[in-house]
Design a protein around this motif. Sequence first.
Motif, mmCIF file in Angstrom:
data_model
loop_
_atom_site.group_PDB
_atom_site.id
_atom_site.type_symbol
_atom_site.label_atom_id
_atom_site.label_comp_id
_atom_site.label_asym_id
_atom_site.label_seq_id
_atom_site.Cartn_x
_atom_site.Cartn_y
_atom_site.Cartn_z
ATOM 1 N N GLU A 34 44.600 51.831 3.491
ATOM 2 C CA GLU A 34 43.894 51.689 2.653
ATOM 3 C C GLU A 34 45.037 52.642 2.158
ATOM 4 N N LEU A 35 46.234 53.029 0.269
ATOM 5 C CA LEU A 35 46.138 53.880 0.660
ATOM 6 C C LEU A 35 45.267 54.566 -0.770
ATOM 7 N N ASP A 36 44.617 55.840 -0.279
ATOM 8 C CA ASP A 36 43.619 56.366 -0.488
ATOM 9 C C ASP A 36 43.979 57.962 -1.181
ATOM 10 N N GLU A 37 45.207 58.076 -1.690
ATOM 11 C CA GLU A 37 45.155 58.992 -2.584
ATOM 12 C C GLU A 37 47.201 59.399 -2.752
ATOM 13 N N VAL A 38 47.174 59.261 -4.383
ATOM 14 C CA VAL A 38 49.257 59.560 -4.319
ATOM 15 C C VAL A 38 48.637 61.690 -4.315
ATOM 16 N N THR A 39 49.389 62.294 -4.260
ATOM 17 C CA THR A 39 49.037 63.714 -3.976
ATOM 18 C C THR A 39 50.564 64.412 -3.656
#
Length: 589
Positions: A34-39
Amino acid sequence: MPTIGVKRDLLFEALGKKYTDDEFQELCFAFGLELDEVTTEKQMLTKEQGEVAAAANASEEIIYRIDIPANRYDLLCLEGLVTGLLVFQGKVKPPKFEFVEPSKRQVLKIAPSTAQIRPHAVAAVLRNVSFTQESYNSFIDLQDKLHQNICRKRTLVAIGTHDLDTLEGPFSYEALAPEQIKFKPLNQKNEMTGVQLMDFYATHSQLKQYLPIIRDSPVYPVIYDSKRVVLSLPPIINGDHSKISLKTKNVFIECTATDLTKAKVVLDTIVCLFSQHCDKKFTVEPCDVVKPDGSIVSYPELAVREEKISVKRANDYIGINESSDKLADMLTRMYLEAKVQGDFLTVKIPPTRHDVIHACDIYEDIAIAYGYNNIKKSLPAFMQIAKQFPLNKLTEQLREQVAQAGFTEALTFTLCSRDDIARKLNKSIDSMSVVHIGNPKTLEFQVVRTTLLPGLLKTLVANRKMPLPLKLFEISDVVLADEKTEVGARNERRLCAVNCNKTAGFEVVHGLLDRVMQLLSVPWKTGNVTKGYSLQAADDPSYFPGRCANVMYDNVAIGKIGVLHPTVLQAFELTTPCSVVEFTIEPFV
């Protein structure tokens, strides 16, 4: 579930393709991630430290934070993640790991004294490694992720990595008194003894959490080379002499442990993931570990085992209907090479997939490769008519009726302190059937409650500013130690109600008991009624003398009713009298 942060541009470069955020999220989902966050690094620092601290040296480079299943140790770094995704996409085949036999193996001797603290050790060598700044950072980060995950914050396994060219084997793993150990810790200028090191790192933001693992031991574990140069003081810190850098070509990896199996898994994971940076990819140099009894064992094992699964069973369990060849292809995409043998598949489990323990794990990988969203919904072959568990049904019905009687429901903790169920209730814990918590984290959670009363009294204390009367109840489980049961304990569903007012109001809880029995169609026991409920005078140290009775049903005591003793009220910091009724509802199901 661990989360790793990888730089987007580096990831796409390694994958050989650029994706949009949505495309990469879909790829991760198909692979079971799962791609949790783009930061960015700056955004993460802003969250943690504020805008002023983040503005200094923070990078604006895009970072993908990806949730990794806790048992997939092979995906905890960029190298493992990229290899897994490329194999899943069919762009590369699963790598085969090989041993490279040196002219003379490195040897690690384990001294008998280590049995007092960390008895196991394993080791391996990676030859001709080429580090870049990114791969070096990934190497360090992987060790940290393993320490937090499978190593259980270094309590089970501690990893040490060293520049082999600065050392001279054979190596020795010993356990010595703290004052006998003296070396220069990593990135420090002065030498320290074991005692001084404990004081020095007592306030260190990262290392202080590991000090209690060995601090109170009469001996500390330490690894020396043949010239008595200290490699590491596991599980605290490595020596500065052998620290690795971007110029390091040969890496000596050692893992000390209290759990040998975990140590093997950790060593296999590290060498498999980073052997791709060797000049000859996916090759590892084994080391000999000499145990205290003189036996010699070679590590790492890099064992490849085979499992045989039924094609029909795999299809039935998942709910699909695929051919043997297709199932074999799906497994190969999941890093598990499979070959068709009639109605069965022979699956090779590589040393990177220590999460595969049972055939069910293989079925799960088939389902992931097939795609959970692609599995068609179908009715089960056998129709079952479900119904509510009778005890829970009765519980819900009573909750509604007791609330209608003017009582407010509370939901309190199942765990409590020993004092809550014993000393504060004027009882001795030694004479009670109590289930104790092993190694409790706080004094508030030492035992499983044997009565609902302490939780309600604590709730009264927390709400004592509310206007009187306070009438609370709870219908929940208590746990009693019972040697006759399979697990040594049993649950018991009880109803407990408390009335707190300027006067005890025994008649209030008595009236509630009568109402509940009326709802349960249980009559008051008289001469003509053989099976009913009644009250029988009793003595209980938790209750006021002469103001306590057993609630009897079918000539068996199922609970108690009465006015609480003043010392109990004082122990719970209550100043107003309380009357209580508590009994089990299980006989009425």
